[in-house]
Design an enzyme around this catalytic site. Sequence first.
Site, PDB file in Angstrom:
ATOM      1  CD  GLU A  81      -1.277  -0.205   3.681  1.00 43.76           C
ATOM      2  OE1 GLU A  81      -1.998   0.784   3.851  1.00 43.76           O
ATOM      3  OE2 GLU A  81      -1.298  -1.216   4.417  1.00 43.76           O
ATOM      4  CB  CYS A 113      -2.530  -4.414   6.379  1.00 43.26           C
ATOM      5  SG  CYS A 113      -1.991  -2.837   7.030  1.00 43.26           S
ATOM      6  CG  HIS A 249      -2.985  -6.998  10.296  1.00 46.10           C
ATOM      7  ND1 HIS A 249      -1.738  -6.744   9.754  1.00 46.10           N
ATOM      8  CD2 HIS A 249      -3.589  -5.791  10.442  1.00 46.10           C
ATOM      9  CE1 HIS A 249      -1.617  -5.444   9.566  1.00 46.10           C
ATOM     10  NE2 HIS A 249      -2.715  -4.839   9.982  1.00 46.10           N
TER      11      HIS A 249
HETATM   12  N1  COA Z   1       0.753   1.739  31.001  1.00 42.07           N
HETATM   13  C1  COA Z   1       0.170   0.691  30.382  1.00 42.07           C
HETATM   14  N2  COA Z   1      -0.825   0.814  29.456  1.00 42.07           N
HETATM   15  C2  COA Z   1      -1.222   2.066  29.154  1.00 42.07           C
HETATM   16  C3  COA Z   1      -0.661   3.209  29.763  1.00 42.07           C
HETATM   17  C4  COA Z   1       0.373   3.001  30.723  1.00 42.07           C
HETATM   18  N3  COA Z   1       0.965   4.041  31.322  1.00 42.07           N
HETATM   19  N4  COA Z   1      -1.267   4.302  29.244  1.00 42.07           N
HETATM   20  C5  COA Z   1      -2.181   3.848  28.340  1.00 42.07           C
HETATM   21  N5  COA Z   1      -2.153   2.502  28.300  1.00 42.07           N
HETATM   22  C6  COA Z   1      -2.929   1.618  27.423  1.00 42.07           C
HETATM   23  C7  COA Z   1      -4.389   2.016  27.257  1.00 42.07           C
HETATM   24  O1  COA Z   1      -5.187   1.565  28.335  1.00 42.07           O
HETATM   25  C8  COA Z   1      -4.719   1.324  25.950  1.00 42.07           C
HETATM   26  O2  COA Z   1      -4.934  -0.065  26.178  1.00 42.07           O
HETATM   27  P1  COA Z   1      -6.322  -0.757  25.743  1.00 42.07           P
HETATM   28  O3  COA Z   1      -6.439  -0.530  24.276  1.00 42.07           O
HETATM   29  O4  COA Z   1      -6.146  -2.164  26.109  1.00 42.07           O
HETATM   30  O5  COA Z   1      -7.383  -0.036  26.508  1.00 42.07           O
HETATM   31  C9  COA Z   1      -3.413   1.430  25.149  1.00 42.07           C
HETATM   32  O6  COA Z   1      -2.393   1.726  26.118  1.00 42.07           O
HETATM   33  C10 COA Z   1      -3.427   2.528  24.097  1.00 42.07           C
HETATM   34  O7  COA Z   1      -3.862   3.722  24.712  1.00 42.07           O
HETATM   35  P2  COA Z   1      -4.855   4.699  23.960  1.00 42.07           P
HETATM   36  O8  COA Z   1      -5.166   5.815  24.877  1.00 42.07           O
HETATM   37  O9  COA Z   1      -5.991   3.935  23.354  1.00 42.07           O
HETATM   38  O10 COA Z   1      -3.870   5.217  22.801  1.00 42.07           O
HETATM   39  P3  COA Z   1      -4.105   6.252  21.668  1.00 42.07           P
HETATM   40  O11 COA Z   1      -5.383   6.984  21.832  1.00 42.07           O
HETATM   41  O12 COA Z   1      -2.860   7.066  21.602  1.00 42.07           O
HETATM   42  O13 COA Z   1      -4.240   5.385  20.304  1.00 42.07           O
HETATM   43  C11 COA Z   1      -3.987   3.730  18.605  1.00 42.07           C
HETATM   44  C12 COA Z   1      -3.778   4.066  20.098  1.00 42.07           C
HETATM   45  C13 COA Z   1      -3.588   2.287  18.336  1.00 42.07           C
HETATM   46  C14 COA Z   1      -5.470   3.897  18.228  1.00 42.07           C
HETATM   47  C15 COA Z   1      -3.107   4.707  17.752  1.00 42.07           C
HETATM   48  O14 COA Z   1      -1.755   4.441  18.014  1.00 42.07           O
HETATM   49  C16 COA Z   1      -3.350   4.618  16.262  1.00 42.07           C
HETATM   50  O15 COA Z   1      -4.202   5.310  15.727  1.00 42.07           O
HETATM   51  N6  COA Z   1      -2.568   3.745  15.538  1.00 42.07           N
HETATM   52  C17 COA Z   1      -2.714   3.591  14.087  1.00 42.07           C
HETATM   53  C18 COA Z   1      -3.928   2.779  13.689  1.00 42.07           C
HETATM   54  C19 COA Z   1      -3.865   1.327  13.984  1.00 42.07           C
HETATM   55  O16 COA Z   1      -2.811   0.784  14.199  1.00 42.07           O
HETATM   56  N7  COA Z   1      -5.041   0.667  13.944  1.00 42.07           N
HETATM   57  C20 COA Z   1      -5.147  -0.737  14.221  1.00 42.07           C
HETATM   58  C21 COA Z   1      -6.189  -1.450  13.429  1.00 42.07           C
HETATM   59  S1  COA Z   1      -5.744  -1.616  11.734  1.00 42.07           S
END
Ligand code: COA
Length: 411
Positions: A81, A113, A249
């Site tokens: 992609e 992906c 994935h």
């Molecule tokens: N210690 C341990 N865990 C912690 C923490 C800490 N100090 N602070 C936060 N976390 C955990 C949260 O509880 C969460 O876990 P959960 O999902 O089991 O609830 C995780 O860390 C991520 O935190 P979150 O606040 O959801 O992160 P974010 O809002 O920054 O976004 C993604 C995370 C993945 C959505 C973001 O990185 C993203 O958009 N990635 C690209 C898209 C992607 O990969 N999509 C996947 C499907 S294709």
Amino acid sequence: MKIGIDALGVAVPRRYVDMVELARARGVEPGKYVDGLGAREMAVAEPGEDTVALAALAGRRALAASEIDRASLGLLVVGTETGVDHSKPVASFVHGLLELPQTMRVYDTQHACYGGTAGLMAAVEWIASGAAAGRSALVICSDIARYGVGTAGEPTQGAGAVAMVVSANPALVEIDVGVSGAASTHVFDFWRPLGLREAQVDGHYSVQCYLDAVSAAYRGWKVRAIERGLVRGAPGELASEQLARICYHVPFCKMARKAHLQVRRCELEDAGTAWDPAAEQAGLASFKRQVDPTLPLCARIGNIYTGSLYLGLAGLLHAQAAELAGSRIGLFSYGSGCTSEFFSGVVGKAAAARIAAAKLGDLLEAREKISVAEYERIMAQPPTSPLEDAPAGDGFRFLGVKDHRRQYAGK
Ligand code: COA
């Protein structure tokens, strides 16, 4: 006829950042990246280590690990992609760089992906149909995952390529041909409009889209796998537990845990049983046993889009091929947008020897750790920057554009 993955080759950028250092630089508690997302290190691709350079190197390594004769190749598919041209496929560049036979079909496949799985399925079904007439295929998944500095997606970046030789009588994994479940929906969870270098993503929504897709795809696979007698479907028997391991994935490692718990939830829902804390505990225990062994390489490389599922498979076989010989494993491929497929296969008796030939142990050792400042400098480089120095070892590299034509060098 037995058909599947005969050999694997993996290529990753020569540099990486440490996720604890990246978290500190962003003012984030490191536990969020390390435990919350499951990321330890993240590969950093320089513009000269583009999708073509990584794909060609992975392809060369897969062919070196396989025992097939290059002259017997009839198909080259690159799933990506993050291609480099609107018209000329990455596969065409790779075909030239690897000096593959002229008498081949050569093309790219794209659906976020999922693109690599589209290539794998095309190759498997091409052989199963008889059209291959004894020839083999090279399928390569290659991508640079880029969300941008300071974005929510930043800790889920990465880059790399996984190449697979697909043939009859495969050494690594025999695919259960025709036994799969697919699920697709038109959604904007993640996309990259023409002209943009960074992906657009609705991150939390993308997680939900993935979970919806795995539910439907898993259920589709399960019906067919029971019909074909690959797993038992009597009341009280969880089909997913009859898979020795499941590779999902992996956009970030925690996603595989979410996916596995979702599959368990589906099993209980289908049996009319409630999801309660005891079910969650059993789900987490099965995650440790069935899924955790697929994640070591993913945790140290990051998201490689099309190749992420197969990086999980490579890491699993590297660690456990001997004990898994003869066992059935599950695989789930997800491409945002979205389309997905759950399928399965049986690990070959010769898998341990064949995966050793991929030399995955050397892959991470050869890398150099860089500072967050150096990573940011690389991210700011224009996409047409050539690699500043020649890569060590057997790499390829992008040299720049001349007369609108991308130039490459490789050893
Ligand atoms: N210690 C341990 N865990 C912690 C923490 C800490 N100090 N602070 C936060 N976390 C955990 C949260 O509880 C969460 O876990 P959960 O999902 O089991 O609830 C995780 O860390 C991520 O935190 P979150 O606040 O959801 O992160 P974010 O809002 O920054 O976004 C993604 C995370 C993945 C959505 C973001 O990185 C993203 O958009 N990635 C690209 C898209 C992607 O990969 N999509 C996947 C499907 S294709």
